[in-house]
Design a protein around this motif. Sequence first.
Motif, short mmCIF file in Angstrom:
data_model
loop_
_atom_site.label_atom_id
_atom_site.label_comp_id
_atom_site.label_asym_id
_atom_site.label_seq_id
_atom_site.Cartn_x
_atom_site.Cartn_y
_atom_site.Cartn_z
N PHE A 1 0.90 -1.17 0.12
CA PHE A 1 -0.13 -0.07 0.02
C PHE A 1 0.84 1.33 0.05
N GLY B 1 -6.76 -1.99 7.91
CA GLY B 1 -6.45 -2.60 6.55
C GLY B 1 -5.21 -3.45 6.50
N ILE B 2 -4.11 -2.51 7.16
CA ILE B 2 -2.81 -3.36 7.26
C ILE B 2 -2.97 -4.72 8.29
N ASP C 1 -2.94 5.89 1.63
CA ASP C 1 -4.32 5.29 1.18
C ASP C 1 -4.79 4.38 2.01
N THR C 2 -4.27 4.12 3.18
CA THR C 2 -4.59 2.85 3.95
C THR C 2 -4.81 3.17 5.39
N THR C 3 -5.32 2.11 6.19
CA THR C 3 -5.67 2.49 7.61
C THR C 3 -4.86 1.32 8.36
#
Lengths: 514, 292
Positions: free
Chosen positions: A228, A237-238, A232-234
């Motif tokens: 990522f 999400g990771i 663009d991620t949280t």
Amino acid sequence: MTTSPSPTPAVRLTAIEKRFGAVRANRGASLEVRPGEIHALVGENGAGKSTLMKILSGAMPCDGGTIEVGGRDVTGWTTAEAIASGVGMVHQHFMLVPTLTVAENVVLGREPVSVGTFDRARAVREVEQLSEQSGLIVPADRLVADLSVGEAQRVEILKTLYRGARILLLDEPTAVLSPPEVAELWKVLRRVRDGGATIVLITHKLDEVMSVTEQVTVMRQGETVARFATRDTTPEGIAHAMVGRAVDLSVREGRSVGREAGGAPALEVRDLVVRGARVDRAVNGVSFTVAPGEILGIAGVEGNGQTELLEAIAGLRPVAGGRVLLGGADVTTLDVRARGDAGLSHIPEDRHRRGLILEYSIADNLILGQQHHFQRRGVLDGAAIAANAATQIAAYDIRPTDAALPAQALSGGNQQKIVIAREMARPFTALLAAQPTRGVDVGAIEFIHEELRKARDAGKAILLVSAELREVLTLADRVAVMYGGRFVTVLPRREANEEVLGPYMTGAKREDAA
Amino acid sequence: MSLLLFLAQTLRIAIPYLFAAAGGALAERAGVVSLTLEGFMLGGAFGAVLGSHYTGSAWIGLVTGVAWGLMLALIHAVCSIRYKADQIVVGVAINLFTVGITRFFLQLAFESSSNSPRVAGFGGDAGSSAAAFLTNPLVWMGIVVMPALWWVVQKTTFGLRVRAVGEHPQAAASVGVPVNRVRYVAVLGSGALAALGGVYLALDQHQFTDSMTAGRGFIALAAVIFGRWDPLRAGLACLLFAAAETLQIQLQAAQLIPSQFVAMIPYVLTIVAVAGVVGRSTPPAALGRTTD
């Protein structure tokens, strides 16, 4: 999974394979890092991150795949070649020689020479210069053995810079640092990056990923599973990519209603003094109580007497002064087994050295230290041991389930479950939990935390020591900070957070709340 | 007995200790256990007598003695470093092997199970004046060996690397220091140095006698430990042990105390020293450990 269109990546690893015996540490793992970025490599313990970085740094060969650095195929290079090409690794366990000085450590292997002999003065001068340029302040003339952990880490980074590293690989650099030292590290890394370097950061702390990196590569079970752009991620999400399922990341606090009231303490320590291997008074007059149904968490940078304190309470280390009381009874002079029978359980910080006998079977490890309760007329009772193993393996979901396997065949998380199962199964009133989740995967961490909470709710007194401040804040009802062998503060959970505790952990602030 | 004579006698006894302890300090600083000093010395003594016997030159004896030490050290290095064998077991094996092989060649070359014939040596004949030993070049080499080793260990890049691989081989490897190569050089150096101790013994007495080193290699190792792995302090320990031995010889001659007790002095002193009476001695952290 997207690939960036960058023409020449600083680093490109493709289809890396690495086997250790039957274990495949890397299974076609890949990584692509652009020049000048701070790139996070995340994954659970055992995902193969460190292995991948060791392969990149030349510390070990890979069994398959290609390594490209700056567009050049360098597959199979050695540490010396990697260093010469500007790839430097800062290891999780410091690679410093304690009996040499800072300057000697920095220049080792690339020593300045004058008339055939080692030019110490020039080494010191060069290290001081570099120290100034990079903002990594270290005492060049001191022995490394006398440095603090934070200073030692600065020496490690200086070592790579001295060798002209343009690509820095850092393996969990914050694991041993206090919050202000972590902030300092980020400042230095940004400065180094702005100077044109590329940085790969191995970590499993998602807040670090979010705050300092630009790109994230996620590994799971030896494979690269996601990549990522950080913005663009949280964290969720990771984490999802790391574990392969949704994970609840919210920090569940200890009950804000502490057990300030109520009854005799289950565990009491009075004016405890313990000698250390290197320090005369590793524990320097510590007093506290833990009530039934309470978790007292001890935070602090490692090496401030936590190990000695817990080992002394457990009976593994002689006490130089003070008393230990268990349920009101003085156990200071009792040995380990007698303390165990008196109601003390202990999850030691190092499961390999203290917690398990790795060559022994799971079943035998599950009765270790309690073997005298599993015998008949002086002979071990095989049936009882087997029954105990079957129960514990089921209750704690220990895998694999074959009780005859040696403990060393298990993953770190499952080994730790053996220790926890054993210590929770015995009748106890107080539990010492030292680094209970060190080196175990995210799933097992959740499980172990739940077990500790259950024990607390069942009225047990728990003394928790953890190098992870987050873990202390997650579990504890009260938080003590240990610094220089003393409790420098004790706070109820609701008053404790990283900002409040940080200054105590570095010794900048103390109220000697012993 | 004059003080001068006492000092001369002490020095004479100390020379083999100084060489062997220098070898021990070098190998142990690099992390390789030096139980082999005894074997290196004995091999050096026999090699020196062989060379001297066949060429009539003590100098060539010196060279062949060192060659024997290097050969034994190479066996030690290959087993301990290349094949990661237990260094204590290898050390004991090499010591026993050396006793056997020197005995074998003693029989083969000189048809004797106890001693070689007289060979050319250094420092005058046995029984010549005490000052004659000062003409022995090995005495002068022995006097400077510890300061020289100290300089190498403390002041050269090789010495820095030796210290690094003895304390933390992984750290040294991580910056590209060839750990095994440094250890090979250190072990071979230790073989050559310790062999010089044996060369001195044999060429001083102008002959080889079976097992003539008589435990001196172990006393030298004790001096290394006593000196906390520092060449200068180990050198002083060698002198101390030698002085005790001289004292023992004098007291024995005087017959004041039963000779058996007097004979114990150097060994008791060794035990006292190694037991840590002089403060805790911390060996190189990686001593005896090989790594991948």
